[in-house]
Design an enzyme around this catalytic site. Structure first.
Site, PDB file in Angstrom:
ATOM      1  N   TYR A 165      -1.878  -0.598  10.244  1.00 46.21           N
ATOM      2  CA  TYR A 165      -1.919  -0.994   8.836  1.00 46.21           C
ATOM      3  C   TYR A 165      -0.707  -0.445   8.097  1.00 46.21           C
ATOM      4  O   TYR A 165      -0.031  -1.165   7.353  1.00 46.21           O
ATOM      5  CB  TYR A 165      -3.212  -0.482   8.206  1.00 46.21           C
ATOM      6  CG  TYR A 165      -3.345  -0.769   6.732  1.00 46.21           C
ATOM      7  CD1 TYR A 165      -3.791  -2.015   6.292  1.00 46.21           C
ATOM      8  CD2 TYR A 165      -3.044   0.204   5.780  1.00 46.21           C
ATOM      9  CE1 TYR A 165      -3.924  -2.282   4.940  1.00 46.21           C
ATOM     10  CE2 TYR A 165      -3.180  -0.060   4.422  1.00 46.21           C
ATOM     11  CZ  TYR A 165      -3.617  -1.307   4.006  1.00 46.21           C
ATOM     12  OH  TYR A 165      -3.730  -1.575   2.668  1.00 46.21           O
ATOM     13  N   SER A 213       0.850  -1.188   0.000  1.00 47.39           N
ATOM     14  CA  SER A 213       0.000   0.000   0.000  1.00 47.39           C
ATOM     15  C   SER A 213       0.881   1.232   0.000  1.00 47.39           C
ATOM     16  O   SER A 213       2.016   1.195   0.502  1.00 47.39           O
ATOM     17  CB  SER A 213      -0.906   0.011   1.232  1.00 47.39           C
ATOM     18  OG  SER A 213      -1.553   1.258   1.380  1.00 47.39           O
TER      19      SER A 213
END
Length: 258
Positions: free
Chosen positions: A148, A135
């Site tokens: 995350y 990501s």
């Protein structure tokens, strides 16, 4: 451009939906035999999908070993599993440390366990690729969800370690980093961002997403699952035979390195 992947054996972890499903279907279109592993196997009539699904947990080493025993020797392994903490972490101390463990276990340790399961056989056969879905959050230290963000940064670093170790065997490892994609995970970020905000100041998902797109992505448009699928297929092909240890940003220009 022909990818010449016909009859290759591919395992896609997280193939049940979203980007993982798009990647699995793209490999099917290339004539590959695709084996999907997901915690939620899509409901469909028997034999309706050419993807052979197995329900399982990437944090369970025994389940991964059993899956590996059922698969033929794999040519390509794609890890598309990812979860968020469900917390809005700005500042970071708003997220209790107890929310970190599961995110790290799934996003990072799960990927490590999958690599341990399949990379040694690839090295022995001196062929194959590993691909991890990271990501942009793993590159910019996104404050939205610190667990995350940190897990995806760790995943990029592990991919680089794997790429260096496997290069001598002709096996490649890379990562793809999405930016803004309409997925359940993206929607969960919106939900957590609205927590604690007065009802009169909350914004709906579409408004929040469009505002964020204009702010962070120079191209100003969503990224689509099919774009990651096309990149995944390319990175598995011989056209990418000199690409390893790289993080490919498909992000509308969000992350730019000078």
């Amino acid at each position: 451009m022909r990818m010449n992947l016909d009859r290759a054996n591919v395992a896609v972890f997280g193939a049940g939906r979203g980007i993982g499903r798009a990647i699995a279907e793209a490999f099917v279109e290339e004539g590959c035999f695709v084996f999907g592993f997901d915690s939620c196997v899509p409901e469909s009539p028997p034999n309706a999908s050419p993807i052979q699904f197995t329900a399982g947990d990437v944090t369970d080493r025994e389940q991964l070993a059993q899956f590996g025993e059922r698969c033929p020797p794999l040519d390509h392994v794609v890890y598309c599993v990812g979860i968020g903490s469900g917390q809005f972490g700005f500042p970071f101390w708003k997220v209790d440390p107890g929310h970190w463990s599961r995110v790290l276990e799934v996003n990072l340790i799960g990927a490590v366990q999958v690599a341990h399961q399949f990379a040694p056989a690839m090295a022995e056969r001196r062929r194959g690729t590993l691909l991890f879905l990271s990501s942009v959050a793993g590159q910019i230290g996104s404050p939205t969800d610190p667990p995350y963000s940190a897990s995806k940064a760790g995943l990029i670093n592990f991919m680089q370690c794997a790429a260096k170790d496997l290069a001598a065997f002709g096996v490649r490892a890379n990562a793809i980093s999405p930016g803004m994609v309409k997925t359940d995970l993206n929607r969960s970020v919106w939900l957590s961002s609205q927590a604690g905000i007065a009802a009169s100041q909350r914004v709906d998902y579409e408004t929040w997403a469009e505002q964020k797109l204009r702010k962070v992505a120079p191209l100003g448009r969503w990224q689509e699952p099919g774009e990651f699928a096309a990149m995944a297929v390319y990175l598995a092909s011989d056209h990418a035979r000199n690409i390893t240890g790289q993080t490919i940003n498909v992000d509308g220009g969000w992350v730019m390195h000078s």
